[in-house]
Design an enzyme around this catalytic site. Sequence first.
Site, short mmCIF file in Angstrom:
data_model
loop_
_atom_site.label_atom_id
_atom_site.label_comp_id
_atom_site.label_asym_id
_atom_site.label_seq_id
_atom_site.Cartn_x
_atom_site.Cartn_y
_atom_site.Cartn_z
N GLN A 77 0.78 -1.28 -0.01
CA GLN A 77 -0.14 -0.02 -0.23
C GLN A 77 0.81 1.38 -0.22
OE1 GLN A 77 -1.63 -1.28 3.95
NE2 GLN A 77 -1.52 0.93 4.36
N CYS A 89 -5.21 0.25 3.51
CA CYS A 89 -5.24 -1.23 3.91
C CYS A 89 -6.73 -1.67 3.66
CB CYS A 89 -5.01 -1.52 5.64
SG CYS A 89 -5.69 -0.55 6.52
N HIS A 141 -6.35 -1.39 11.56
CA HIS A 141 -5.76 -1.84 10.41
C HIS A 141 -6.58 -2.92 9.85
CE1 HIS A 141 -2.76 -2.78 7.68
NE2 HIS A 141 -2.07 -3.83 8.03
N ASN A 195 -0.97 -9.46 4.65
CA ASN A 195 -1.10 -8.05 4.95
C ASN A 195 -0.92 -7.39 3.49
OD1 ASN A 195 -1.06 -5.57 6.39
ND2 ASN A 195 1.04 -6.21 7.32
#
Length: 374
Positions: free
Chosen positions: A156, A162, A303, A324
């Site tokens: 990102q 995110c 997150h 992630n």
Amino acid sequence: MSSLVTNLLILFLVWYGSVCPTSSVPYEYSISNLDLDKFTSEKEAFHLFQIWKKENEREYQTLEEEAARFQIFKSNLKYVREKNAKRKSPNDSRLGLNKFSDMSYEEFSKIYLHEIEKPIMKGNYSKMILNDASCPNAPSSWDWRTKGAVTHVKDQGGCGGCWAFSATGAIEGITQIVSKWLPDLSEQQLISCVTRNKGCEGGWYGRAFKYVIRNGGITSGANYPYTAKDSACNSSRAQNIITTIDSYNYWYHTPISGRSLRCFVYNQPVSVSLYASAEFKSYTGGIFKGHDCLGIGSCKLNHAVLIVGYGSSDDGQDYWIVKNSWGANWGEQGYIRIKRNTGSTRGVCNINCSGAYPTKGKNEIPALKLATSI
């Protein structure tokens, strides 16, 4: 940092760079292969900083900035050592130096982490999950990566988007499961076009799912490339649709059981929110237990990630496999294993608190599938 300390550090940088250009540890060594406990003196820590700078292609505009970053780097190095010294099992999480190691947690949080607002849900696109789910035939381990339902790890960058990466990952997954082909979808379309979210300042993947349904679908990353910046929605690109979803199910600030979450993940990759702590920031491997999340409060979240599977270690620790969006050079090639079945209602770092997954009840329209190969 006081001006005296800054001036002393600058003098040290100048002195070290002029009289100590080499060391017993060559610059070509990778940070990940070095024993950080051996770099104890100021001189050794500074040499490690130089290796880290080269590996992460970091340059600073002034000596003052480099001196300040070196101080933060030393603080992060000390933190990593102290946490690793408390490991009790080879499978426990390991911390290390990564591309964020010249940033304080506070500075890092302002860029990458944003508290997730409670959504106001309207319309018939979604369903709140209230009942406990069960999948008695689910195997003891499952990994959607081996089933072809997970795209490459993405980054990102310096944008707090995110939520968009979590959303595209979930849509990519359900598309492959239902339609037997894996698209690479556009995060930038979501960041630019989901007006009820805040773009690079944060958002919720549920709103992204709702936008995709209302828009009639989502385009590819190749057609609407990622810029890591807020920008006006390009409606022309946004209408070049390659896949669709029908609706989505969600839960928010009401933790579901680990059994239910395991059931959802067995069916498809699932978007979830969690609290990414300072330990999370410096994670490099092992099973993450989130010790520094214990006092953060009920269902505090900052997150968004994607759970793509689950498993157990050889010493009996159950974990989630979590994708992630900080690049493949973070964690375990872009992934983190987070302990599950902890006995905590909220799960490690509140991972059981909030989540969502899109639904897709029919195969892709052939014309839409064809568009991806053009």
